[in-house]
Scaffold this motif. Structure first.
Motif, PDB file in Angstrom:
ATOM      1  N   ILE A  43      41.570  36.807  28.004  1.00  0.00           N
ATOM      2  CA  ILE A  43      40.315  36.070  28.185  1.00  0.00           C
ATOM      3  C   ILE A  43      40.051  35.992  29.684  1.00  0.00           C
ATOM      4  O   ILE A  43      40.784  35.329  30.416  1.00  0.00           O
ATOM      5  CB  ILE A  43      40.405  34.658  27.571  1.00  0.00           C
ATOM      6  N   ASP A  44      39.037  36.709  30.117  1.00  0.00           N
ATOM      7  CA  ASP A  44      38.720  36.774  31.546  1.00  0.00           C
ATOM      8  C   ASP A  44      37.646  35.731  31.844  1.00  0.00           C
ATOM      9  O   ASP A  44      36.505  35.853  31.399  1.00  0.00           O
ATOM     10  CB  ASP A  44      38.237  38.190  31.891  1.00  0.00           C
ATOM     11  N   MET A  45      38.036  34.702  32.597  1.00  0.00           N
ATOM     12  CA  MET A  45      37.127  33.585  32.870  1.00  0.00           C
ATOM     13  C   MET A  45      36.096  33.885  33.959  1.00  0.00           C
ATOM     14  O   MET A  45      35.380  32.972  34.404  1.00  0.00           O
ATOM     15  CB  MET A  45      37.920  32.337  33.283  1.00  0.00           C
ATOM     16  N   HIS A  46      36.001  35.131  34.384  1.00  0.00           N
ATOM     17  CA  HIS A  46      35.002  35.441  35.409  1.00  0.00           C
ATOM     18  C   HIS A  46      34.598  36.916  35.325  1.00  0.00           C
ATOM     19  O   HIS A  46      35.287  37.781  35.855  1.00  0.00           O
ATOM     20  CB  HIS A  46      35.561  35.126  36.808  1.00  0.00           C
ATOM     21  N   VAL A  47      33.498  37.171  34.629  1.00  0.00           N
ATOM     22  CA  VAL A  47      32.996  38.554  34.547  1.00  0.00           C
ATOM     23  C   VAL A  47      31.488  38.572  34.796  1.00  0.00           C
ATOM     24  O   VAL A  47      30.851  37.522  34.872  1.00  0.00           O
ATOM     25  CB  VAL A  47      33.292  39.203  33.169  1.00  0.00           C
TER      26      VAL A  47
END
Ligand SMILES: [Zn+2]
Length: 475
Positions: free
Chosen positions: A62-66
Motif C-alpha cells: 500500500i503506497d501512501m503517496h502516488v
C-alpha cells in the motif's frame, strides 16, 4: 466446474506478521477474498493456480503517496504500480475527476484513494482562502469521491494562517488532510516542515515525504534530518511517509523565463544551476535533470539532448526528476524508531505512480538485506501500517476473510514477481494483465465514483488510524 477457489497460490513462503506466520503454505482465494491458508489445499478444486516456488508471498503493498492524474501522465501510472507490486495507492494531488477518468480508462486492477490538491488561483481564489471557501472545497472534494485534501505548499504555497485554517477545517469535517510542507513564509525545506507540524497544533495531519525536506539547504543534512525526526517523535498526531528513491519529481513548466515550481528552482540551485528556464535546459542537457518520458507504455527517466527536445515539444510542461535525495536521509527516515520501538515514519512510500520511481521493493529490500529492517518491519511499513491509517481493515494481512491483495516477491533479485489485487492476478513476470480500478471513497463520494463506471469501496476516515492516533495521543 463449480470450483472451490478462483485461485490457489502455492509453493511460496507466506509471511504475515499479523497472523505471526512465516512458513511455506498455500493460499486459496475466492470472490476477491482470501478463503483458506493452509499447508496444503486441494488444487484440483481451483480454477487457476499460481506457482510461487522460491518466492516470498506478502500482503499487497500500500503506497501512501502516488500520482495518477493527467498532469503526471497518470495513464501510465496504474500499470507502473502493478509492475511495482503495489495493490493500493493514495493519490496525493488529484484533481479527483481527472484521476477517476484515468482510472476508468487505464486502470490496471489496483485500488486507489484520492486527495484533492489545493492550488491558489485555481480552486481557491488566492493564497489566503477563508474558512467558508475551504469548507466548500472539502465538501466538493468529498462529493467528487476524494477522501480529503492535499495542501501543496511546497509547490503552490498558502499563508501560514490559511494553512493552519485548512488543517483545522479538514479535521472538523473528518476529511483526510495531507501537506507537502511550504508556506508563503518557508519553502519545501526543513523549516517549512517544522512550521507545518506547529501549524497542525496537535490535529491530524499527514506530512508528505518527510525525507524530501532535508537536503542541506540551510544546515548540514543530518542536522536537519535529526531535527525533523525529533519533531515527529514529539508530535505523534502527525502521520507521515518517506520514500527510498534518490529521485524527486516536479514540473519543469516555465513562464516568463522562470520555472513555476519553487521545488524545481531549488533543485536547480542545489547543483549550481540558475533557477531560470535557461538553467532548466542546461540541467536537462548535462544530466542533473531527468525528463519523465513515455516509452513502451510506461514513464522512464531520460536526460541529455533527447530530454531537452521532449521538454521543448511540450512547451516546457514536462515532468522532471532530480537525483537529489541523499542516501543517509533516506536510510534514517526509513529506520528511525521511538524509544518504545515503534517507527517514527509510518510508511515507505514512493511519491511515484506515474513518476518513475516505484522502488519500494527494489530499494526497500536493500534495507532488509542490510539488517536495518526485518522482513516483518518491511511488511509493517509497506502494508500493515498504511492499511490501518487509511481505515482498510480488510488489508495488510493474509488471513481468511481479508481482501486478496498479495505481492509475490523475488527476494534474491529484489523485484516483484506477481501482483494480485482483489483476488485477480494483475501482473506476473513483468507483464500487466489487470484492468479496472476500485476507488476507496467516503459515503458522500460513492455515487460520483459509480457514475464513472468504477467500483466504490466506502471507507470511514473518521474511524481510521489517521484520526484514531489522536485518541492515542491524549491517553
Ligand atoms: Zn507527491
Amino acid at each position: 466446474m463449480n470450483a472451490k477457489y478462483d485461485l490457489v497460490i502455492f509453493g511460496g513462503t507466506v509471511i504475515d506478521p499479523i497472523m505471526n506466520r512465516e512458513e511455506r503454505c498455500e493460499i486459496g482465494i475466492r470472490d476477491g477474498l482470501i478463503q483458506d491458508v493452509a499447508e496444503e489445499l486441494d488444487r484440483s478444486k481451483a480454477s487457476q493456480t499460481l506457482d510461487a516456488t522460491g518466492m516470498l508471498v506478502i500482503p499487497g503493498l500500500i503506497d501512501m503517496h502516488v500520482h495518477l492524474s493527467n498532469v503526471y501522465h497518470g495513464q501510465y501510472g496504474h500499470k507502473m504500480l502493478a509492475l511495482a507490486g503495489v495493490t493500493t495507492g493514495l493519490d496525493m494531488a488529484g484533481p479527483t475527476d481527472e484521476v477517476l477518468a484515468t482510472a476508468k480508462k487505464d486502470g490496471a486492477g489496483i485500488s486507489v484513494a484520492i486527495l484533492d490538491g489545493i492550488r491558489p488561483g485555481y480552486n481557491v481564489k488566492d493564497e489566503d482562502p477563508g474558512e467558508d471557501e475551504l469548507e466548500k472545497l472539502i465538501e466538493r472534494s468529498h462529493c467528487n469521491g476524494a477522501i480529503g485534501i492535499k495542501l501543496r505548499g511546497g509547490h503552490y504555497p498558502m499563508t501560514p494562517e490559511a494553512t493552519a485554517r485548512a488543517i483545522r477545517v479538514a479535521n472538523e469535517q473528518k476529511a483526510y488532510v495531507a501537506y507537502h510542507a511550504g508556506s508563503t513564509r518557508f519553502g519545501s525545506v526543513v523549516e517549512g516542515a517544522l512550521e507545518g507540524i506547529n501549524l497542525a497544533a496537535g490535529r491530524a495531519l499527514h506530512l508528505a515525504h518527510v525525507n524530501s525536506y532535508c537536503r542541506g539547504t540551510s544546515r548540514p543534512i543530518m542536522e536537519e534530518t535529526e531535527d525533523l525526526v525529533n519533531a515527529l517523535i514529539a508530535n505523534p498526531n502527525i502521520t507521515c511517509e518517506a520514500y527510498v528513491s534518490e529521485f524527486n519529481g516536479t514540473t519543469a513548466k516555465c513562464s516568463n523565463g522562470l520555472p513555476e515550481s519553487l521545488v524545481t528552482r531549488r533543485s536547480l540551485m542545489t547543483r549550481g544551476f540558475e533557477a531560470t528556464e535557461k538553467g532548466m535546459e542546461e540541467a536537462l542537457r548535462s544530466g542533473w535533470a531527468y525528463a519523465n518520458m513515455p516509452e513502451g507504455g510506461i514513464m522512464t527517466l531520460r536526460t541529455g539532448e533527447k530530454a531537452v527536445e521532449f521538454w521543448r515539444e511540450l512547451n516546457t510542461a514536462a515532468f522532471v526528476s532530480f537525483p537529489i535525495n541523499p542516501p543517509e536521509t533516506r536510510f534514517r527516515f526509513a529506520t528511525a524508531k521511538r524509544k518504545d520501538g515503534s517507527f517514527v515514519v509510518d510508511g515507505i512510500s514512493t511519491d511515484g505512480g506515474a513518476i518513475p520511481r516505484n522502488v519500494i521493493i527494489q530499494v526497500g529490500l536493500s534495507l532488509v538485506k542490510l539488517n536495518a529492517l526485518t522482513m516483518a518491519d518491511f511488511i509493517y511499513k509497506t502494508s500493515i501500517r498504511p492499511a490501518h491509517i487509511l481505515g482498510l481493515s480488510n488489508k495488510g494481512r493474509l488471513s481468511p476473510g481479508a481482501d486478496a491483495d498479495i505481492t509475490i516477491v523475488d527476494f534474491e533479485r529484489q523485484i516483484p514477481r506477481s501482483t494480485i489485487a482483489n483476488g485477480k492476478i494483475i501482473m506476473h513476470g513483468g507483464v500487466v494483465c489487470g484492468s479496472g480500478c476500485r476507488v476507496l471513497t467516503t459515503k458522500r463520494g460513492e455515487e460520483h465514483v459509480r457514475s464513472y463506471g468504477l467500483e466504490p469501496n466506502v471507507i470511514d476516515v473518521a474511524n481510521s488510524g489517521f484520526y484514531q492516533r489522536l485518541e492515542q495521543v491524549q491517553r
